[in-house]
Enzyme design. Structure first.
Site, short mmCIF file in Angstrom:
data_model
loop_
_atom_site.label_atom_id
_atom_site.label_comp_id
_atom_site.label_asym_id
_atom_site.label_seq_id
_atom_site.Cartn_x
_atom_site.Cartn_y
_atom_site.Cartn_z
N THR A 63 -3.12 5.50 -4.44
CA THR A 63 -2.09 6.31 -3.75
C THR A 63 -0.77 6.24 -4.50
O THR A 63 -0.10 7.25 -4.69
CB THR A 63 -1.90 5.84 -2.30
OG1 THR A 63 -1.68 4.43 -2.29
CG2 THR A 63 -3.12 6.14 -1.45
N THR A 64 -0.39 5.04 -4.94
CA THR A 64 0.87 4.87 -5.68
C THR A 64 0.79 5.62 -7.01
O THR A 64 1.74 6.31 -7.40
CB THR A 64 1.15 3.37 -5.92
OG1 THR A 64 1.08 2.69 -4.67
CG2 THR A 64 2.52 3.15 -6.52
N ASP A 112 -9.17 -0.37 1.59
CA ASP A 112 -9.12 0.16 0.21
C ASP A 112 -10.34 -0.28 -0.59
O ASP A 112 -10.94 0.51 -1.31
CB ASP A 112 -7.85 -0.31 -0.50
CG ASP A 112 -6.60 0.40 0.00
OD1 ASP A 112 -6.74 1.23 0.91
OD2 ASP A 112 -5.50 0.13 -0.51
N ASP A 143 0.83 -1.20 0.00
CA ASP A 143 0.00 0.00 0.00
C ASP A 143 0.88 1.25 0.00
O ASP A 143 1.64 1.48 0.94
CB ASP A 143 -0.89 -0.03 1.25
CG ASP A 143 -1.95 1.04 1.22
OD1 ASP A 143 -2.44 1.36 0.13
OD2 ASP A 143 -2.30 1.57 2.30
#
Length: 554
Positions: free
Chosen positions: A98-99, A395, A65
């Site tokens: 997020t990445t 998520d 994550d």
């Protein structure tokens, strides 16, 4: 320090302050941001790898994550910290991506570096990026497909897509099913027909033991506490529940009190009075008709005995958040004064029972009147597995919620990014001027997502991009993304790789904003850190007067 002709030197900044100006400052900030993006790049996509993070105390976190990785790393550079904020915002708003947001911000800065080298002003680049971001949002709205809360199959695919790169992807069918059912249960419809999902209504309880396959959805609330007395019933059907934020204990005085006993009978009278007070408290609970008691505070041993005698199941020291969830679920009211407890204040549940989960006893409250209460019991072989599954489920819940609330989804696998890249290049030509170069740089930066997906899968990233662009040039190619198993373009909607619109729009907005902010910084003034004096050190450093720089003592 500002020297002037014939005048003494003037100290403007504290000695030891570092200052960097112009292109040096800009390139330093860009390099720091790119380093952060590179740290999480290898985690992107179904073939992305995990990171093991070990803190100063030796605690280990194993995760894929992006936001968790960046939160755990102790980052010092101010520009790098701004990218961590991007990941946090993305996590709060969309839950996933997020990445993607961090990699995109890093790539936008990398492209801007080339433009700065060509003497294009950072303000012009920031302006072009803003125009590109607004146009990208319009394009995304056009290519998005509509979904509703009834499309459980599509929502399940959305949840599975968010899990595809995670360690528990082998159990994604079970976990996505649980996530969709949980969100569908707590979703509330507004007057205009749209839906709102409050994630706080979904309780997540972690228990080490068993395997990920033992993770289950519980229609009700799980309280991580056992009954206080073994003489109490282990199961209560048709439970009438009292929620009390008051102690079933004899009150202690606020100030030190001294009781002088001169006769043994006085001591007995004192103890009898204490016992009667506790009896009266239990009598109040019984009189209200309650068969089950949740107390936010303590329950005296003697009160436990009387509650057990009356067949009342009691739990003490329940967390405030659990009490609020119980009130929502059962329809009961939390009372702060035991004398206010009446039948009106009681909640209701069809079944309350104590169940053994792993080494612990938990209280399960099921069959509640209100539908807005659901719990997910997460299991896993080790503590690290359970923690990672919790992050995965979080998520999944957020992306399903975003899909239900916004009602729009996009193809994944780099399909949306390629479509945006091609659309923005056409748009850039219509804008003209120096902004056109920034818009084209933005378009090229978007290629980083499909390219990284290919790289992480061991494919040739150039071939991946060429094939995808060729497919998107056709009328029916807007949903074509990269199949990381074959390296060939594939229709992502048919391959069940679907993401909510919010994941992409939020990633684009956050990445654009942080890139523009970093680009506009041309001066970095960093104060010297005050060294921590060694323990027990007395006097002033360097023998000078307190607060003076070295060598300035009198």
């Amino acid at each position: 320090m500002m020297p002037t002709r014939g005048a003494p030197q003037i100290f403007v900044l504290k000695e030891g302050t570092r200052r960097e100006r112009g292109k040096g400052a800009q390139f330093n900030n860009i390099a720091a941001a790119k380093a952060v993006a590179d740290a999480v790049r290898s985690t992107l996509g179904p073939r992305g790898m995990d990171k093991m993070l070990v803190d100063s105390l030796g605690d280990v976190v194993i995760t894929n994550d992006g936001v968790t990785i960046l939160k755990e790393i102790d980052i010092e550079h101010p520009a790098a910290k701004m990218l961590v904020e991007v990941a946090k915002t993305q996590d709060e708003e969309a839950g996933d991506g997020t990445t993607t947001a961090v990699i995109l911000a890093g790539e936008l800065l990398k492209k801007a570096e080339d433009l700065i080298d060509q003497n294009i002003h950072p303000t012009v680049i920031a302006s072009g990026y803003r125009l590109a971001s607004e146009k990208a949002r319009e394009i995304l709205e056009k290519i998005a497909t509509k979904i509703s809360i009834k499309d459980t199959d599509i929502l399940k695919k959305v949840a599975m897509t968010s899990m595809s790169s995670k360690a528990a992807s082998g159990h994604r069918s079970l976990l996505s099913d649980i996530s969709v059912k949980a969100v569908s249960t707590v979703a509330e419809q507004r007057a205009d027909g749209s839906y709102f999902v409050d994630d706080d209504n979904i309780q997540i309880v972690k228990k080490q033991g068993g395997s990920i396959a033992d993770t289950e959805l519980v229609d009700g609330i799980i309280v991580d506490k056992e009954r206080v007395h073994p003489g109490m019933p282990a199961q209560v059907d048709n439970a009438k529940i009292a929620l009390v934020d008051a102690a079933l204990e004899v009150k202690k005085t606020e100030i030190d009190a001294k009781i002088e006993i001169t006769d043994p009978t006085q001591l007995q009278a004192f103890l009898t009075e204490e016992e009667d007070m506790l009896k009266r408290m239990v009598e109040t609970v019984k009189k209200s008709g309650a068969t089950l008691l949740f107390s936010q505070k303590g329950i005296d041993d003697l009160a436990q005995h009387y509650l057990a005698k009356n067949g009342i199941y009691a739990v003490r020291r329940v967390k405030k958040s659990d009490m609020e969830k119980l009130a929502k679920a059962t329809g009961g009211r939390i009372i702060t004064n035991l004398d206010d407890l009446t039948a009106k204040e009681l909640g209701h549940a069809d079944l309350v029972e104590e169940r053994k989960v792993g080494p612990d006893e938990l209280t399960f409250v099921t069959g509640c009147k209100s539908a807005h209460a659901i719990s997910i019991l997460i299991r896993g072989g080790t503590e690290h597995v359970v923690d990672e599954v919790e992050r995965i489920v979080h998520d999944a819940l957020r992306v399903v919620s975003a899909g239900v609330e916004d009602g729009k989804a996009l193809p994944g696998g780099g399909a949306a990014e390629i479509e945006l890249s091609l659309g923005l290049k056409d748009y850039g030509a219509s804008v003209g001027g120096r902004e056109q170069l920034a818009i084209e740089a933005f378009a090229n930066a978007l290629d980083v997502i499909p390219r990284t997906l290919g790289e992480n899968a061991g494919l040739d990233p150039i071939n991946v991009l060429i094939k995808l662009r060729s497919e998107h040039g056709k009328k029916s190619g807007k949903n074509m993304g990269v199949n990381v198993l074959t390296g060939e373009p594939q229709d992502m909607l048919k391959a069940n790789i679907i993401e909510p619109l919010r994941v992409k729009t939020q990633a684009l907005q956050s990445a654009t904003e942080v890139a523009s902010m970093i680009l506009r910084i041309d001066d970095v003034i960093a104060s010297r850190k005050t060294p921590t004096p060694p323990p027990g050190a007395g006097g002033h450093e360097h023998g000078g007067m307190g607060g003076m720089p070295p060598g300035m003592g009198m």
